[in-house]
Scaffold this active site. Structure first.
Site, PDB file in Angstrom:
ATOM      1  CG  LEU A 159      81.631  11.727  21.428  1.00  0.00           C
ATOM      2  CD1 LEU A 159      80.377  11.779  20.896  1.00  0.00           C
ATOM      3  CD2 LEU A 159      82.049  10.214  21.834  1.00  0.00           C
ATOM      4  CG  ASP A 160      87.815   9.152  19.562  1.00  0.00           C
ATOM      5  OD1 ASP A 160      88.534   9.971  20.251  1.00  0.00           O
ATOM      6  OD2 ASP A 160      88.099   7.723  19.783  1.00  0.00           O
ATOM      7  CB  VAL A 161      87.142  12.601  14.055  1.00  0.00           C
ATOM      8  CG1 VAL A 161      86.798  12.745  12.380  1.00  0.00           C
ATOM      9  CG2 VAL A 161      88.039  13.688  14.378  1.00  0.00           C
TER      10      VAL A 161
END
Length: 293
Positions: A38-40
């Site tokens: 998952l993206d930051v």
């Protein structure tokens, strides 16, 4: 207890790798895998495979995933989200009617070009590292499947629309948001992104971590999900002592089951022993598990 699933909720502002590192430090010397980064800037469900469960993680990578995301219209950023630099602007903001109606155009198998700011590798280097260095990144288009897409809310004052998407592996929501905006003759980027489900793992049953300093091994293990949970809807055959021994040693093993099965699992004394296929009564193991009762 050393092999199970943890349905962890990743908060915004921390990388998936960092979260895994924290959990690993708490649990000690144990192998951990996850179902997809998952993206930051994103938040949501991040199921973790502990111990022997890592042998099943590909099933989650291949599983359907659901997201809720909000698109801000009128601008495009280099990263496709609010953390990037604005690279294009338009005065045209799509209408509410069109923001809702466009969804049907994207349902089905579509072609998508992954964003430059992604974890994909180009000649052994992560694409986002090249993009951050200002280098041109060329990624090949790929086919993905959107099973469902609908607009949940449209905010005319803030020029935003919130969408729900159910999609296949390999789908980049930031790219989907950009493509939605372009199809609406506008520009757009993601300002909020939440993954709500991965396979059987749902947001409402996830482990929320308010403070990483408060995590203990016991508190995590109390919320374990049995390793077989993701196999509940798949054919299972029970092995006797002789069959189990053969499977453990990679020998030919026959079952009294007449149908050919592409994917199934074998249980021995109530515990997962192997996953594999069945052809003409003969079981062919794909993975064998070292579990105890």
């Amino acid at each position: 207890m050393n092999s199970y699933w943890l349905n962890v909720y990743k908060p915004r502002g921390i990388s998936s790798a960092k979260l895994v590192s924290i959990i690993k430090k708490v649990l000690g010397k144990v192998k951990i895998g996850h179902s997809g980064t998952l993206d930051v800037e994103a938040e949501g469900v991040l199921p973790l495979a502990i111990g022997e469960a890592t042998k099943l993680v590909q099933m989650l990578i291949d599983a359907k995933k659901t997201y809720i995301f909000t698109v801000k219209f009128g601008k495009q950023t280099d990263s496709g989200d609010y953390a990037g630099k604005v690279i294009a602007i338009t005065d045209y903001i799509p209408s509410k009617e069109n923001a809702y109606a466009i969804c049907s155009k994207f349902i089905g198998t579509i072609t998508q070009i992954p964003p430059a700011f992604s974890a994909l590798k180009v000649n052994g280097v992560r694409a986002y590292k090249l993009a951050r260095d200002g280098k041109e990144v060329e990624l090949k288009p790929r086919n993905i499947t959107i099973y469902d897409l609908k607009c949940l809310n449209y905010d005319e004052q803030n020029a935003t629309a919130t969408y729900y998407a159910e999609c296949s592996k390999g789908t980049y929501i930031r790219t989907l948001a950009e493509d939605l905006a372009l199809s609406l003759q506008s520009l757009g980027f993601v300002i909020e992104l939440r993954r709500t489900q991965v396979g059987i793992f749902k947001e409402e049953n996830s482990i929320r971590i308010d403070s990483f300093n408060d995590i203990t091994k016991l508190s995590l293990e109390e919320k374990n999900i049995k390793i077989e949970a993701i196999l509940d809807d798949i054919l299972v055959l029970d092995a006797n002592d002789e069959q189990a021994q053969k499977i453990k040693y990679g020998q030919k093993c026959l079952f009294d089951y007449d149908k050919n099965v592409d994917f199934m699992w074998v249980r021995y004394k109530g515990v997962l022993l192997a996953i594999g296929s069945l052809n003409k009564n003969c079981f062919h193991s794909l993975r064998v598990f070292n579990l105890t009762q």
